[in-house]
Each structure stands twice: as C-alpha cells, then as structure tokens.
Design a protein around this motif. Structure first.
Motif, short mmCIF file in Angstrom:
data_model
loop_
_atom_site.label_atom_id
_atom_site.label_comp_id
_atom_site.label_asym_id
_atom_site.label_seq_id
_atom_site.Cartn_x
_atom_site.Cartn_y
_atom_site.Cartn_z
N THR A 111 0.78 -1.42 0.04
CA THR A 111 0.06 -0.12 -0.12
C THR A 111 1.03 1.39 -0.10
O THR A 111 1.88 1.22 0.63
N PRO A 112 0.49 2.29 -0.78
CA PRO A 112 1.34 3.43 -0.60
C PRO A 112 0.94 4.50 0.64
O PRO A 112 -0.12 4.15 1.25
N LEU A 113 1.90 5.02 1.05
CA LEU A 113 1.65 5.89 2.30
C LEU A 113 2.78 6.80 2.29
O LEU A 113 3.76 6.82 1.59
N ILE A 114 2.70 7.96 3.46
CA ILE A 114 3.68 8.80 3.58
C ILE A 114 4.55 8.40 4.68
O ILE A 114 4.17 7.83 5.71
N ALA A 115 5.66 8.98 4.65
CA ALA A 115 6.65 8.61 5.88
C ALA A 115 7.68 9.83 6.12
O ALA A 115 7.89 10.59 5.03
N VAL A 116 8.14 9.71 7.11
CA VAL A 116 9.38 10.85 7.48
C VAL A 116 10.44 10.26 8.06
O VAL A 116 10.47 9.05 8.87
N TRP A 117 11.88 10.49 7.83
CA TRP A 117 12.75 10.06 8.22
C TRP A 117 13.26 10.93 9.40
O TRP A 117 13.47 12.21 9.45
N GLN A 118 13.39 10.21 10.50
CA GLN A 118 13.96 10.73 11.61
C GLN A 118 14.62 9.94 12.56
O GLN A 118 14.30 8.56 12.53
N ASP A 119 15.62 10.29 13.41
CA ASP A 119 16.33 9.19 14.39
C ASP A 119 16.72 8.02 13.76
O ASP A 119 16.71 6.96 14.46
N GLY A 120 17.42 8.08 12.43
CA GLY A 120 17.85 7.04 11.95
C GLY A 120 16.97 6.01 11.32
O GLY A 120 17.20 4.79 10.87
N GLY A 121 15.72 6.29 10.91
CA GLY A 121 14.48 5.28 10.57
C GLY A 121 13.66 6.33 9.72
O GLY A 121 13.28 7.42 10.18
N LEU A 122 12.90 5.45 8.92
CA LEU A 122 11.55 5.91 8.52
C LEU A 122 10.27 5.60 9.34
O LEU A 122 10.42 4.56 9.94
N HIS A 123 9.57 6.67 9.30
CA HIS A 123 8.32 6.58 10.35
C HIS A 123 7.13 6.77 9.52
O HIS A 123 7.03 7.55 8.73
N PHE A 124 6.07 5.80 9.68
CA PHE A 124 4.93 5.83 9.23
C PHE A 124 3.69 5.61 10.23
O PHE A 124 3.96 5.18 11.50
N CYS A 125 2.46 6.15 9.98
CA CYS A 125 1.38 5.63 10.74
C CYS A 125 0.15 4.83 9.98
O CYS A 125 0.25 5.08 8.79
N THR A 126 -0.70 4.42 10.63
CA THR A 126 -1.72 3.78 10.17
C THR A 126 -2.89 3.44 11.09
O THR A 126 -2.59 3.49 12.41
N GLY A 127 -3.95 3.30 10.65
CA GLY A 127 -5.21 3.08 11.49
C GLY A 127 -4.98 1.88 12.28
O GLY A 127 -4.58 0.89 11.46
N ALA A 128 -5.37 1.53 13.53
CA ALA A 128 -5.39 0.39 14.06
C ALA A 128 -6.00 -0.81 13.40
O ALA A 128 -5.62 -1.99 13.60
N ASP A 129 -7.07 -0.46 12.85
CA ASP A 129 -7.90 -1.41 12.08
C ASP A 129 -7.61 -1.69 10.51
O ASP A 129 -8.26 -2.67 10.09
#
Length: 181
Positions: free
Chosen positions: A63-81
């Motif tokens: 699936t496509p999503l957006i992400a940010v690079w911070q603290d040496g890693g990529l971060h993304f979020c998603t709905g719990a369900d």
C-alpha cells in the motif's frame, strides 16, 4: 506484550555507517556506489512510499503511504484496524520503497527492516511536527495514548530502521547495497 501486539522498544542509536557495495552484476561499467548520506537525503525528500507487509496467511500486501525520516529510521502511521496494522501484529518485517517510475532517469530505493511501534509521547510529538513540516497542515496530528490522533481516530506510529537497503541508479545503471550490522 500479547501475541497480537506489535513490537515496541525504546529508541536505539541510529545505525552506524553501513557496509556499501556496488553489485557489478546489475551495474554498468561506469557506475559507482552511492554514498549512504545521499540515500538518506533521498529518503528524507521522498513524498510517497510503498509499504510491503505480510498477511497472517502469508500473502503479501502493498500500500502507498507517507513517511518521515528521523532518528535513523523511516516513520509511518496507520489506523489500528487497517490491513497493514493487522499484518504488523503477526509479522513486523517490512519493505518500504520509493523512487521514480521512469526507466532511464531518477533513483529508486528499497528499504528493508522491522516495523517497531513508537509510543513515547515526546518522540511522537517530534514526529507529528515532522509530518506537518514535510507534508503541510493537513497532516496535523494530536498525540495521545501513545498514538497519533487525527480525523480518522487513533493511528499507531512505527519506526523502521534499515537492516538492508538497495539503491538503483538509472544513468548509468547501478545497484548499491547497504548492509547494516
């Protein structure tokens, strides 16, 4: 932690510089390996990523999503369900990809690692700020109960530190591999 909860852990130091190799089998003679710092710049600037996870029955999910690079890693979020969150409850191994759909220009990145849940609210607030800075005010999140909270409700946040990454140059063609220990 129950069997159905994704792995969470405190932030570790960003990974040391990786072992960098140019794979001559997939590279033109004049190709050179790409420095990891250039890959990080591209990861930081990329707007859209494709996340690959594995369903509990073993079938892939992308699936496509957006992400940010911070603290040496990529971060993304998603709905719990959402499907990706359900998949991460069973298998935290993921691949994130980004790049260009053009054949003869651009640069593609493949980023392998383990999606680890971020719950520390200080870190989450910093990440929420990074989302607004990168994507604009429409990506504003509150931080509450170890999650981002937006119009769609709570969204767990995950960090993927690189285990292995690949860069695919297109002019000249070259494949760089970064291996983290």
């Amino acid at each position: 932690m129950s069997e159905n909860e994704p792995l969470t852990e405190p932030l570790t130091e960003p990974p040391a510089e990786p072992v960098t190799d140019l794979d001559a089998r997939y590279s033109e003679e004049k190709a050179e390996p790409t420095d990891w710092s250039q890959a990080v710049s591209r990861l930081s600037a990329a707007e859209v990523f494709w996340l690959s996870t594995v369903r509990p029955d073993g079938r892939p999910h992308v699936t496509p999503l957006i992400a940010v690079w911070q603290d040496g890693g990529l971060h993304f979020c998603t709905g719990a369900d959402e499907r990706k969150a359900k998949n991460l409850r069973h298998n935290q191994n993921v691949v994130l990809t980004t790049g260009s759909n053009a054949l003869h220009e651009g640069y593609d990145l493949v980023f392998e690692g383990e999606a680890v849940r971020v719950t520390d609210e200080t870190r989450l607030r910093a990440l929420a700020g990074a989302y607004v800075e990168k994507y604009g005010k429409e990506w504003t999140f509150e931080v509450r109960d170890g999650c981002f909270v937006g119009a769609g409700g709570p969204a767990p946040v995950f960090r993927v530190a690189p285990r292995t990454a690949f860069g695919f140059a297109k002019d000249p063609y070259g494949q760089t591999r970064w291996q983290f220990t």
